[in-house]
Design an enzyme around this catalytic site. Structure first.
Site, mmCIF file in Angstrom:
data_model
loop_
_atom_site.group_PDB
_atom_site.id
_atom_site.type_symbol
_atom_site.label_atom_id
_atom_site.label_comp_id
_atom_site.label_asym_id
_atom_site.label_seq_id
_atom_site.Cartn_x
_atom_site.Cartn_y
_atom_site.Cartn_z
ATOM 1 C CB VAL A 430 -0.927 0.026 1.231
ATOM 2 C CG1 VAL A 430 -1.810 1.259 1.173
ATOM 3 C CG2 VAL A 430 -1.763 -1.229 1.284
ATOM 4 C CG ASP A 541 -10.784 -11.159 6.521
ATOM 5 O OD1 ASP A 541 -10.689 -11.799 7.594
ATOM 6 O OD2 ASP A 541 -9.802 -10.848 5.812
#
Ligand code: NAG
Ligand code: NAG
Ligand code: NAG
Ligand code: NAG
Ligand code: NAG
Ligand code: NAG
Ligand code: NAG
Ligand code: NAG
Ligand code: NAG
Length: 745
Positions: A430, A541
């Site tokens: 990221v 999740d």
């Protein structure tokens, strides 16, 4: 006058004199040590001013000063020389013959005279350059002289007119003026002018008769001349001069080197003349010197030509690299063949370069095309078409998710600069990026190309593009042109909840109040996904590392890579089991039947994490305590809740609240999904608990001891927070991790 000025004057005079002599003495015209001019008139040899400077006494010139102070060269005692040329001519002043009368017809003695010019035999009146001119209206005049071999010669002219009426200015053609050409070899001339009637009838406009010999063209007749010539004494005339009486054939080699002998064409004698291509005084020894014709730049000025002076002439030749070419009919200097070859070589070189440039240009274009094609392929491969299709079906979707180009994102991340990495995991990387409009974004880049992951990306895009909730990370857009698709999110500065709970120093900063708020916000986000989104979304999740905290510690649910859209007519889906160990719903694990209650279970684990500050799965703990959910349930059974709770939370003393939340967690963690509450219920319950807490805050005065304790703790914690805020510098990239990219699913 100062000394310096005098010096300057003297220098100037010297320079002028030097220049004058330099100009005059282009080549010597007189013998050495002989004066070569007098009164501004050049005196070239054979003429000379003194013994030894002239050829013989015929050429003796004296330099005299007349009574008005003018210095002039004079020959034969009386005759003023105005010019001597080496081409055999000498200019002299010749008197005008006057015959003047007064009004009464009496001869005006003072103004009447004959004119004569006796010169030695070497001078003859130039027959080509002079004319005999007679002017008057009651006039006749005659010219007497001798021709070669002493033959007498005489001629005359007469003009009579009664008025000036028929006079034509500028023309001496018989009216008041007549003129005659002269014969060859004339010398010892005497001119006499006479009148028939003493000018009686014409006196008022013509008192005199005039006669003279003058250089052709130097006298222009007009009416005025009839009167004005009375006061004029002299006229210029030209004599030819020659040497001796012999002809050239009689005196062989009489002229020096570089010169030739020419017979006089006006009487006896000969002259010498420099040959063509030479200049100078041919009568002097070594007088004729070669002319440097190359100083005249009109010679040999064709391209490639150069001038070469030779004796008496010059030749043109070609400069280096050129040669004579006669093919055009005239001689031209043409560039040599080798040079042509060089030119050809240069030409070929240039065309080669042009071809090279063109081909590399073409290559670049083709490459560019390929790149575009590749981008397109990636785009398609990355599900761009499907996405576009799906996005276009959704309303307002373009406002939510933008499709970025690869260039835009490259620019935003400074070509994926290592220093801009804010998160890294097995899944990918990221980057922090800055868009052209200065928005800070997080760009998620998958590590490997994997059909499955790409599917997840597309899934995430589809899911998130439909959601607009304050507790869900906002997807700004994506880029599908790269090999791996890229997702662009809003940038959440404060990292994950996981970090906060499990980081020793940070854990103590999160108060129970904040934890409860985060739990409530997360529950609301999930409740929204399950009940408000259409179709409903199951996150699949839910875990503390997928809950991000922004600047004000507001929870933002993220990572929808595994989420599923649930068709409206179905409440459960058969899928491959996915999720993170420790958070995974045991029922779902067994049945592979996915319902939104799986998210409830996972949320229950997060809630327990918030309560206990323990990790969901830890191999540091003993086997029965390894799974936090199981550990927590068993603790509750044993009624040992307060042993497992985070210490500083317990200190905050909201025992009732903690018990309620623990109970809620227990319900969420029930083995059978059906028995678990829905997210909606969980959110409502948590919200209620928070409100109860605030309510408690207002009515605390009854329990003074607890209030003191609470106030002290709260104000301490407040101070700490204030302090913490002021020193809160985001200096470590690690603190900014937004996405947990654990490979644990
Ligand atoms: C010219 O004059 C100089 C000095 O007056 C003398 O030395 C020289 O011999 C003279 N030359 C000729 C050719 O008379
Ligand atoms: C002296 O000569 C100049 C020039 O030739 C002439 O103009 C002038 O009249 C002459 N003077 C006398 C007194 O002859
Ligand atoms: C003298 O005669 C030469 C040759 O004719 C001419 O070139 C020159 O200009 C004349 N000089 C004067 C002062 O008349
Ligand atoms: C012409 O004049 C000159 C100089 O005065 C003289 O020596 C010569 O004898 C004259 N010629 C004739 C033919 O009279
Ligand atoms: C000039 O020559 C002519 C003819 O020879 C002669 O009659 C005349 O006397 C001469 N004049 C002078 C001044 O010598
Ligand atoms: C000739 O010239 C004079 C001046 O030189 C002038 O006064 C006169 O009018 C002229 N005559 C003609 C016919 O042009
Ligand atoms: C005299 O001069 C005129 C014009 O200047 C010319 O036409 C003529 O031929 C000349 N005559 C002689 C004899 O040189
Ligand atoms: C110079 O050379 C050219 C060509 O060779 C010729 O025509 C010309 O007569 C020559 N001139 C002299 C002065 O010899
Ligand atoms: C002829 O001219 C050449 C070149 O200027 C020069 O060197 C030579 O002395 C001259 N000859 C004579 C006899 O003047």
């Amino acid at each position: 006058m100062g000394f310096i000025e005098i010096l300057i004057q003297v220098t100037w005079v010297a320079v002028v004199l030097f220049e004058l002599t330099a100009a005059a003495v282009e080549f010597p015209i007189a013998l050495p040590n002989c004066t070569d001019s007098c009164g501004g008139v050049e005196i070239p040899y054979p003429f000379g001013l003194r013994e030894g400077c002239y050829l013989n006494h015929h050429f003796s010139v004296s330099c005299t000063t007349n009574s008005s102070g003018k210095t002039q060269p004079v020959i034969s005692d009386d005759f003023i020389i105005t010019n001597i040329s080496l081409q055999g001519q000498i200019d002299m002043s010749m008197y005008i013959a006057h015959d003047c009368y007064d009004e009464q017809g009496v001869l005006d003695d003072k103004n009447s005279n004959d004119a004569w010019l006796n010169l030695s035999g070497i001078f003859t009146v130039s027959n080509t350059q002079n004319k005999f001119v007679v002017v008057g209206c009651d006039t006749y005049a005659y010219l007497k002289g001798y021709q070669p071999y002493n033959e007498q010669y005489s001629t005359g002219c007469r003009s009579q007119c009664e008025s000036t009426r028929y006079i034509v200015n500028g023309s001496c053609s018989g009216v008041a003026c007549c003129e005659l050409d002269l014969p060859i070899g004339l010398r010892n001339i005497t001119i006499t002018s006479e009148s028939f009637n003493k000018h009686a009838e014409v006196w008022r406009f013509n008192p005199c008769s005039y006669a003279f010999i003058t250089r052709n063209g130097s006298f222009t007749f007009s009416v005025d001349a009839l009167r004005s010539l009375r006061d004029k004494k002299e006229m210029p005339m030209v004599f030819d001069w020659a040497i001796g009486k012999e002809r050239c054939k009689d005196v062989e080699n009489i002229c020096g080197g570089n010169s030739t002998c020419i017979d006089s064409d006006n009487g006896p004698g000969y002259r010498c003349e420099c040959k063509d291509g030479y200049h100078g005084n041919p009568y002097l020894p070594h007088g004729c010197q070669d002319i440097d014709e190359c100083e005249n730049h009109d010679n040999c000025k064709g391209s490639g030509e150069k001038c070469l002076n030779i004796l008496g002439n010059f030749t043109c030749s070609c400069i280096e690299g050129y040669h004579w070419d006669r093919s055009a009919g005239v001689d031209l200097c043409v560039i040599n063949q080798p040079l042509l070859q060089v030119k050809l070589f240069v030409g070929v070189g240039i065309s080669f370069i042009v071809v090279l440039v063109c081909s590399s240009w073409l290559y670049l274009i083709v490459k560019q095309r390929k790149l575009i094609k590749l981008k397109r392929r990636f785009f398609e491969q990355n599900g761009g078409l499907i996405l576009q299709q799906k996005l276009s079906k959704q309303e307002n979707s373009t406002a939510i998710a933008k499709i970025f180009t690869n260039e835009e994102l490259k620019k935003a991340t400074n070509n994926y600069d290592e220093t801009l990495i804010i998160g890294r995991g097995g899944f990918g990387t990221v980057y922090k990026g800055i868009l052209p409009d200065n928005r800070i974004v997080a760009i998620k880049k998958s590590k490997t190309v994997n059909e499955n992951q790409i599917e997840q990306f597309i899934n995430e895009i589809l899911v998130l593009s439909q959601i607009n909730h304050r507790n869900v990370v906002k997807l700004l857009g994506c880029c599908l042109e790269t090999q791996v698709p890229l997702l662009v999110y809003e940038f959440i500065p404060n990292g994950t909840l996981f970090e906060y709970i499990h980081h020793e120093s940070k854990a103590s900063t999160i108060s129970w109040e904040t934890r409860l708020r985060i739990a409530t916000e997360t529950a609301e986000a999930l409740s929204y996904l399950h009940f408000a989104a259409s179709p409903p979304i199951i996150h699949r999740d839910v875990k503390s590392s997928n809950i991000l905290l922004d600047g004000t510690h507001t929870a933002k649910v993220s990572d929808f890579g595994a989420s599923r859209l649930v068709p409206l007519d179905q409440t459960q889906l058969a899928t491959m089991v996915q999720g993170t160990l420790g958070y995974l719903d045991p029922e779902y694990m067994q049945t592979s039947q996915l319902t939104e209650k799986s998210d409830v279970y996972s949320f229950g684990v997060v809630l327990v994490e918030l309560l206990t500050g323990k990790k969901a799965l830890s191999f540091d703990r003993s086997e029965e305590e390894r799974s936090l959910a199981i550990y927590f349930i068993s603790t509750l059974k044993d009624n040992r809740l307060f042993e497992i709770l985070e210490k500083h939370i317990v200190k905050e003393g909201k025992a009732e609240q903690l018990k309620e939340v623990s109970n809620l967690s227990k319900r969420c963690l029930r083995l059978k999904g059906e028995d678990r509450p829905s997210m909606k219920e969980v959110a409502t319950e948590l919200e209620g608990l928070r409100k109860m807490e605030m309510h408690t805050w207002v009515n605390v005065d009854s329990n003074s001891e607890e209030t003191k304790f609470l106030l002290g703790e709260t104000s301490d914690s407040y101070k700490y927070n204030a302090c913490n805020k002021s020193t809160n510098v985001y200096d470590s990239v690690g603190d900014h991790v937004i996405f947990d990219l654990d490979d644990g699913r």
